[in-house]
Design a protein around this motif. Structure first.
Motif, mmCIF file in Angstrom:
data_model
loop_
_atom_site.group_PDB
_atom_site.id
_atom_site.type_symbol
_atom_site.label_atom_id
_atom_site.label_comp_id
_atom_site.label_asym_id
_atom_site.label_seq_id
_atom_site.Cartn_x
_atom_site.Cartn_y
_atom_site.Cartn_z
ATOM 1 N N TYR A 61 78.863 44.689 53.485
ATOM 2 C CA TYR A 61 80.142 44.012 53.260
ATOM 3 C C TYR A 61 80.739 43.349 54.497
ATOM 4 O O TYR A 61 81.741 42.660 54.377
ATOM 5 C CB TYR A 61 81.184 44.946 52.616
ATOM 6 N N GLU A 62 80.166 43.530 55.689
ATOM 7 C CA GLU A 62 80.710 42.847 56.858
ATOM 8 C C GLU A 62 79.674 42.719 57.972
ATOM 9 O O GLU A 62 78.959 43.665 58.280
ATOM 10 C CB GLU A 62 81.929 43.582 57.407
ATOM 11 N N VAL A 63 79.636 41.544 58.573
ATOM 12 C CA VAL A 63 78.851 41.297 59.781
ATOM 13 C C VAL A 63 79.814 40.680 60.782
ATOM 14 O O VAL A 63 80.496 39.707 60.481
ATOM 15 C CB VAL A 63 77.663 40.337 59.512
ATOM 16 N N SER A 64 79.905 41.286 61.949
ATOM 17 C CA SER A 64 80.785 40.750 62.982
ATOM 18 C C SER A 64 80.043 40.722 64.310
ATOM 19 O O SER A 64 79.000 41.352 64.464
ATOM 20 C CB SER A 64 82.074 41.561 63.078
ATOM 21 N N TYR A 65 80.592 39.966 65.264
ATOM 22 C CA TYR A 65 79.917 39.808 66.544
ATOM 23 C C TYR A 65 80.923 39.657 67.670
ATOM 24 O O TYR A 65 82.096 39.366 67.448
ATOM 25 C CB TYR A 65 78.982 38.591 66.511
ATOM 26 N N ILE A 101 80.722 37.946 71.771
ATOM 27 C CA ILE A 101 79.968 37.338 72.858
ATOM 28 C C ILE A 101 80.628 37.780 74.155
ATOM 29 O O ILE A 101 81.835 37.612 74.326
ATOM 30 C CB ILE A 101 79.949 35.808 72.743
ATOM 31 N N GLY A 102 79.844 38.388 75.046
ATOM 32 C CA GLY A 102 80.380 38.921 76.297
ATOM 33 C C GLY A 102 80.940 40.315 76.087
ATOM 34 O O GLY A 102 81.169 40.754 74.958
ATOM 35 N N GLU A 103 81.150 41.016 77.172
ATOM 36 C CA GLU A 103 81.667 42.389 77.083
ATOM 37 C C GLU A 103 83.148 42.432 76.724
ATOM 38 O O GLU A 103 83.614 43.375 76.132
ATOM 39 C CB GLU A 103 81.432 43.128 78.409
ATOM 40 N N ASP A 104 83.897 41.398 77.104
ATOM 41 C CA ASP A 104 85.338 41.386 76.859
ATOM 42 C C ASP A 104 85.754 40.323 75.861
ATOM 43 O O ASP A 104 86.931 40.014 75.742
ATOM 44 C CB ASP A 104 86.095 41.181 78.182
ATOM 45 N N GLY A 105 84.793 39.760 75.134
ATOM 46 C CA GLY A 105 85.107 38.723 74.165
ATOM 47 C C GLY A 105 85.798 39.286 72.934
ATOM 48 O O GLY A 105 85.823 40.489 72.692
ATOM 49 N N SER A 106 86.364 38.402 72.157
ATOM 50 C CA SER A 106 87.001 38.796 70.898
ATOM 51 C C SER A 106 85.934 39.108 69.864
ATOM 52 O O SER A 106 84.861 38.507 69.860
ATOM 53 C CB SER A 106 87.873 37.657 70.374
ATOM 54 N N ILE A 107 86.242 40.017 68.974
ATOM 55 C CA ILE A 107 85.339 40.333 67.870
ATOM 56 C C ILE A 107 85.672 39.400 66.719
ATOM 57 O O ILE A 107 86.820 39.279 66.314
ATOM 58 C CB ILE A 107 85.469 41.808 67.448
ATOM 59 N N CYS A 108 84.655 38.707 66.223
ATOM 60 C CA CYS A 108 84.824 37.748 65.141
ATOM 61 C C CYS A 108 83.989 38.184 63.945
ATOM 62 O O CYS A 108 82.879 38.674 64.111
ATOM 63 C CB CYS A 108 84.369 36.363 65.586
ATOM 64 N N VAL A 109 84.529 37.989 62.761
ATOM 65 C CA VAL A 109 83.802 38.307 61.539
ATOM 66 C C VAL A 109 82.978 37.096 61.144
ATOM 67 O O VAL A 109 83.490 35.999 61.006
ATOM 68 C CB VAL A 109 84.774 38.709 60.404
ATOM 69 N N LEU A 110 81.686 37.313 60.992
ATOM 70 C CA LEU A 110 80.751 36.262 60.618
ATOM 71 C C LEU A 110 80.582 36.207 59.102
ATOM 72 O O LEU A 110 80.431 35.146 58.516
ATOM 73 C CB LEU A 110 79.402 36.529 61.299
ATOM 74 N N TYR A 111 80.598 37.365 58.470
ATOM 75 C CA TYR A 111 80.422 37.470 57.022
ATOM 76 C C TYR A 111 81.256 38.626 56.516
ATOM 77 O O TYR A 111 81.306 39.685 57.142
ATOM 78 C CB TYR A 111 78.937 37.723 56.693
ATOM 79 N N GLU A 112 81.911 38.416 55.379
ATOM 80 C CA GLU A 112 82.708 39.489 54.786
ATOM 81 C C GLU A 112 82.623 39.369 53.272
ATOM 82 O O GLU A 112 82.706 38.274 52.722
ATOM 83 C CB GLU A 112 84.157 39.349 55.250
ATOM 84 N N ALA A 113 82.424 40.487 52.592
ATOM 85 C CA ALA A 113 82.357 40.516 51.138
ATOM 86 C C ALA A 113 83.191 41.691 50.644
ATOM 87 O O ALA A 113 83.515 42.605 51.413
ATOM 88 C CB ALA A 113 80.916 40.657 50.664
ATOM 89 N N THR A 114 83.494 41.680 49.388
ATOM 90 C CA THR A 114 84.255 42.764 48.780
ATOM 91 C C THR A 114 83.288 43.712 48.092
ATOM 92 O O THR A 114 82.384 43.268 47.379
ATOM 93 C CB THR A 114 85.251 42.204 47.752
ATOM 94 N N ALA A 115 83.502 44.995 48.297
ATOM 95 C CA ALA A 115 82.670 46.006 47.640
ATOM 96 C C ALA A 115 82.915 45.938 46.137
ATOM 97 O O ALA A 115 84.046 45.736 45.699
ATOM 98 C CB ALA A 115 82.990 47.389 48.176
#
Length: 125
Positions: A73-77, A79-93
Motif C-alpha cells: 500500500y505504500e512506496v516512499s523514498y 534522497i540523501g541522509e537529510d532529504g525529505s521523505i516522499c511518497v512514490l506510490y500509495e494505495a488504499t487497503a
C-alpha cells in the motif's frame, strides 16, 4: 528504463516472496528497505546486471544516497541522509489493516526527529 523497471520488479518480487504481508503491511519492512549509501544495493545490482548495465553506469544514473521503503500500500523514498521523505506510490487497503508492528523501517528512522540533523561539537574538559 522500461527494461530496467521490469527486471527490478522481477528481482523485488523474488526477494520479497516470503516477506510480503498485505494483512500486516509493516511486518518485514526492514527486509524490504532498499538502500544505496555509496554502496549499491544488491537487488538493484542484480536487476541491472540482468539487462547489461554495469555498476559504474548505475552509479552515474542513481543518487549516491537513496533509501526506498517498499511496503504493501505504500512506496516512499528519500534522497540523501537529510532529504525529505516522499511518497512514490500509495494505495488504499481493501480491508482494515492491523496495527501490528507500526514501527516501520522508515518510521524508526524518523522517530524523535523533528528537523534535519545538525552537526554538533562535543568537548571534554
Amino acid at each position: 528504463l522500461q527494461v530496467f523497471s521490469a527486471a527490478l520488479r522481477e528481482a523485488l518480487a523474488e526477494h520479497y516472496k516470503h516477506h510480503w504481508f498485505p494483512e500486516k503491511p509493516f511486518k518485514g519492512s526492514g527486509y524490504r528497505c532498499i538502500r544505496i549509501n555509496h554502496k549499491m544495493d544488491p537487488i538493484i545490482s542484480k536487476a541491472a546486471s540482468q539487462i547489461g548495465l554495469s555498476l559504474p553506469q548505475l552509479y552515474q544514473l542513481l543518487p549516491s544516497e537513496l533509501t526506498l521503503w517498499v511496503d504493501p500500500y505504500e512506496v516512499s523514498y528519500r534522497i540523501g541522509e537529510d532529504g525529505s521523505i516522499c511518497v512514490l506510490y500509495e494505495a488504499t487497503a481493501t480491508k482494515p489493516v492491523s496495527s501490528y508492528g507500526m514501527l516501520t523501517c522508515k518510521n524508526q528512522m524518523m522517530l524523535g526527529r523533528t528537523s534535519p540533523s545538525k552537526n554538533y561539537i562535543m568537548t571534554v574538559s
